[in-house]
Design a protein around this motif. Structure first.
Motif, mmCIF file in Angstrom:
data_model
loop_
_atom_site.group_PDB
_atom_site.id
_atom_site.type_symbol
_atom_site.label_atom_id
_atom_site.label_comp_id
_atom_site.label_asym_id
_atom_site.label_seq_id
_atom_site.Cartn_x
_atom_site.Cartn_y
_atom_site.Cartn_z
ATOM 1 N N LEU A 186 -1.078 9.075 -17.321
ATOM 2 C CA LEU A 186 0.133 8.842 -18.118
ATOM 3 C C LEU A 186 -0.129 7.774 -19.163
ATOM 4 O O LEU A 186 -1.048 6.964 -19.013
ATOM 5 C CB LEU A 186 1.285 8.393 -17.215
ATOM 6 N N GLN A 187 0.704 7.721 -20.176
ATOM 7 C CA GLN A 187 0.591 6.704 -21.219
ATOM 8 C C GLN A 187 1.715 5.680 -21.100
ATOM 9 O O GLN A 187 2.127 5.072 -22.070
ATOM 10 C CB GLN A 187 0.591 7.374 -22.602
ATOM 11 N N GLU A 188 2.200 5.487 -19.883
ATOM 12 C CA GLU A 188 3.277 4.541 -19.600
ATOM 13 C C GLU A 188 3.127 4.050 -18.168
ATOM 14 O O GLU A 188 2.324 4.590 -17.403
ATOM 15 C CB GLU A 188 4.631 5.231 -19.738
ATOM 16 N N TYR A 189 3.889 3.058 -17.808
ATOM 17 C CA TYR A 189 3.975 2.600 -16.430
ATOM 18 C C TYR A 189 5.013 3.471 -15.727
ATOM 19 O O TYR A 189 5.967 3.924 -16.358
ATOM 20 C CB TYR A 189 4.449 1.145 -16.359
ATOM 21 N N GLN A 190 4.829 3.676 -14.446
ATOM 22 C CA GLN A 190 5.870 4.299 -13.641
ATOM 23 C C GLN A 190 5.952 3.567 -12.312
ATOM 24 O O GLN A 190 4.934 3.330 -11.667
ATOM 25 C CB GLN A 190 5.610 5.787 -13.392
ATOM 26 N N LEU A 191 7.156 3.220 -11.957
ATOM 27 C CA LEU A 191 7.429 2.620 -10.660
ATOM 28 C C LEU A 191 8.011 3.733 -9.797
ATOM 29 O O LEU A 191 9.024 4.349 -10.166
ATOM 30 C CB LEU A 191 8.423 1.470 -10.811
ATOM 31 N N VAL A 192 7.342 4.028 -8.687
ATOM 32 C CA VAL A 192 7.723 5.140 -7.825
ATOM 33 C C VAL A 192 8.090 4.591 -6.448
ATOM 34 O O VAL A 192 7.362 3.764 -5.898
ATOM 35 C CB VAL A 192 6.559 6.161 -7.695
ATOM 36 N N TYR A 193 9.207 5.071 -5.911
ATOM 37 C CA TYR A 193 9.668 4.656 -4.596
ATOM 38 C C TYR A 193 9.821 5.892 -3.714
ATOM 39 O O TYR A 193 10.515 6.842 -4.086
ATOM 40 C CB TYR A 193 11.004 3.919 -4.707
ATOM 41 N N ILE A 194 9.167 5.890 -2.576
ATOM 42 C CA ILE A 194 9.286 6.964 -1.601
ATOM 43 C C ILE A 194 10.277 6.486 -0.541
ATOM 44 O O ILE A 194 9.981 5.579 0.230
ATOM 45 C CB ILE A 194 7.915 7.292 -0.962
ATOM 46 N N SER A 195 11.457 7.089 -0.525
ATOM 47 C CA SER A 195 12.502 6.615 0.400
ATOM 48 C C SER A 195 12.504 7.346 1.733
ATOM 49 O O SER A 195 13.019 6.823 2.721
ATOM 50 C CB SER A 195 13.883 6.736 -0.252
ATOM 51 N N GLU A 196 11.949 8.559 1.754
ATOM 52 C CA GLU A 196 11.884 9.337 2.990
ATOM 53 C C GLU A 196 10.587 10.130 2.987
ATOM 54 O O GLU A 196 10.076 10.489 1.934
ATOM 55 C CB GLU A 196 13.053 10.319 3.080
ATOM 56 N N GLY A 197 10.075 10.437 4.178
ATOM 57 C CA GLY A 197 8.897 11.283 4.307
ATOM 58 C C GLY A 197 7.599 10.515 4.179
ATOM 59 O O GLY A 197 7.556 9.294 4.292
ATOM 60 N N GLU A 198 6.516 11.277 3.912
ATOM 61 C CA GLU A 198 5.221 10.647 3.700
ATOM 62 C C GLU A 198 4.289 11.592 2.967
ATOM 63 O O GLU A 198 4.556 12.778 2.847
ATOM 64 C CB GLU A 198 4.596 10.172 5.005
ATOM 65 N N GLY A 199 3.199 11.020 2.459
ATOM 66 C CA GLY A 199 2.234 11.803 1.705
ATOM 67 C C GLY A 199 0.985 10.997 1.409
ATOM 68 O O GLY A 199 0.649 10.058 2.135
ATOM 69 N N THR A 200 0.334 11.335 0.302
ATOM 70 C CA THR A 200 -0.938 10.719 -0.073
ATOM 71 C C THR A 200 -0.854 10.175 -1.496
ATOM 72 O O THR A 200 -0.226 10.781 -2.356
ATOM 73 C CB THR A 200 -2.069 11.770 0.009
ATOM 74 N N PHE A 201 -1.519 9.040 -1.719
ATOM 75 C CA PHE A 201 -1.588 8.388 -3.029
ATOM 76 C C PHE A 201 -3.036 8.017 -3.283
ATOM 77 O O PHE A 201 -3.726 7.529 -2.391
ATOM 78 C CB PHE A 201 -0.712 7.132 -3.023
ATOM 79 N N ILE A 219 -8.175 3.187 -6.367
ATOM 80 C CA ILE A 219 -7.712 3.112 -4.978
ATOM 81 C C ILE A 219 -8.035 4.422 -4.276
ATOM 82 O O ILE A 219 -7.631 5.493 -4.746
ATOM 83 C CB ILE A 219 -6.186 2.852 -4.906
ATOM 84 N N GLU A 220 -8.735 4.334 -3.159
ATOM 85 C CA GLU A 220 -9.064 5.534 -2.383
ATOM 86 C C GLU A 220 -7.796 6.149 -1.808
ATOM 87 O O GLU A 220 -6.771 5.478 -1.688
ATOM 88 C CB GLU A 220 -10.027 5.173 -1.254
ATOM 89 N N ALA A 221 -7.875 7.417 -1.429
ATOM 90 C CA ALA A 221 -6.728 8.116 -0.846
ATOM 91 C C ALA A 221 -6.152 7.315 0.317
ATOM 92 O O ALA A 221 -6.876 6.871 1.194
ATOM 93 C CB ALA A 221 -7.140 9.509 -0.383
ATOM 94 N N THR A 222 -4.852 7.118 0.268
ATOM 95 C CA THR A 222 -4.170 6.362 1.301
ATOM 96 C C THR A 222 -2.847 7.041 1.637
ATOM 97 O O THR A 222 -2.223 7.655 0.769
ATOM 98 C CB THR A 222 -3.938 4.899 0.854
ATOM 99 N N THR A 223 -2.435 6.942 2.877
ATOM 100 C CA THR A 223 -1.161 7.513 3.298
ATOM 101 C C THR A 223 -0.033 6.599 2.856
ATOM 102 O O THR A 223 -0.111 5.383 3.013
ATOM 103 C CB THR A 223 -1.124 7.693 4.831
ATOM 104 N N TYR A 273 -0.564 11.846 -6.482
ATOM 105 C CA TYR A 273 0.203 11.588 -5.263
ATOM 106 C C TYR A 273 1.000 12.835 -4.936
ATOM 107 O O TYR A 273 1.355 13.609 -5.818
ATOM 108 C CB TYR A 273 1.104 10.353 -5.390
ATOM 109 N N TYR A 274 1.241 13.042 -3.653
ATOM 110 C CA TYR A 274 1.925 14.262 -3.232
ATOM 111 C C TYR A 274 2.398 14.112 -1.791
ATOM 112 O O TYR A 274 1.814 13.380 -1.000
ATOM 113 C CB TYR A 274 0.998 15.478 -3.345
ATOM 114 N N PRO A 275 3.483 14.814 -1.460
ATOM 115 C CA PRO A 275 4.007 14.731 -0.097
ATOM 116 C C PRO A 275 3.164 15.556 0.867
ATOM 117 O O PRO A 275 2.523 16.536 0.480
ATOM 118 C CB PRO A 275 5.410 15.329 -0.226
ATOM 119 N N ASP A 276 3.195 15.176 2.127
ATOM 120 C CA ASP A 276 2.587 15.959 3.194
ATOM 121 C C ASP A 276 3.368 17.269 3.287
ATOM 122 O O ASP A 276 4.595 17.260 3.414
ATOM 123 C CB ASP A 276 2.673 15.181 4.511
#
Length: 120
Positions: free
Chosen positions: A53-68, A73-77, A94-97
Motif C-alpha cells: 500500500l502507499q499509505e498507513y493502515q491501522l487494522v483491528y481484529i475484534s473477533e476470530g483469528e488468522g495470520t499476519f 515480520i515472519e508469519a504470526t498468528t 493477512y487473512y483469517p483462518d
C-alpha cells in the motif's frame, strides 16, 4: 453486508498533514472467501501474493483469528484483540483462518504528520 468506504482526498486535506483514505469493517465467516470483492482497485489483494500500500493502515481484529506477515515480520498468528499498523511501501499479507473467520476494522491514512512520527 460488508461496508467499505474510500474517501477521496483533496489538496486542502493534505494541508493538515494527515488525511484519511479509507475506513471500514468486514465480518468474514468461517469458510468464506477473503478478501471480499468490495474493495477498490489498489486495495484488493490475494492473501497468497500479498500487497504493498502507499499509505498507513491501522487494522483491528475484534473477533476470530488468522495470520499476519510482512517483509520484516515472519508469519504470526493474530487473535481477537490484536491491532497492527501497516506501513506504506512495505509488502504484507493477512487473512483469517478459514475454519474460524474474523471481524476486522481498519482506517487508512497518510501525510507528513504521521511520517514525522514514525521516522527512525
Amino acid at each position: 453486508m460488508k461496508p467499505v468506504k474510500y474517501i477521496i482526498e483533496n489538496k486542502h486535506d493534505l494541508l493538515w498533514g494527515l488525511s484519511i483514505n479509507t475506513v471500514g469493517y468486514e465480518t468474514i465467516n468461517k469458510g468464506e472467501k477473503y478478501p471480499t470483492a468490495n474493495h477498490q482497485t489498489g486495495y484488493y489483494f490475494s492473501p497468497r501474493k500479498g500487497r504493498i500500500l502507499q499509505e498507513y493502515q491501522l487494522v483491528y481484529i475484534s473477533e476470530g483469528e488468522g495470520t499476519f506477515k510482512t517483509q520484516s515480520i515472519e508469519a504470526t498468528t493474530i487473535k481477537a484483540g490484536t491491532m497492527f499498523l501497516l506501513f506504506p511501501g512495505e509488502w504484507h499479507t493477512y487473512y483469517p483462518d478459514i475454519n474460524i473467520g474474523w471481524k476486522q476494522y481498519w482506517i487508512g491514512f497518510k501525510g507528513t504528520n504521521i511520517d514525522n512520527r514514525v521516522q527512525v
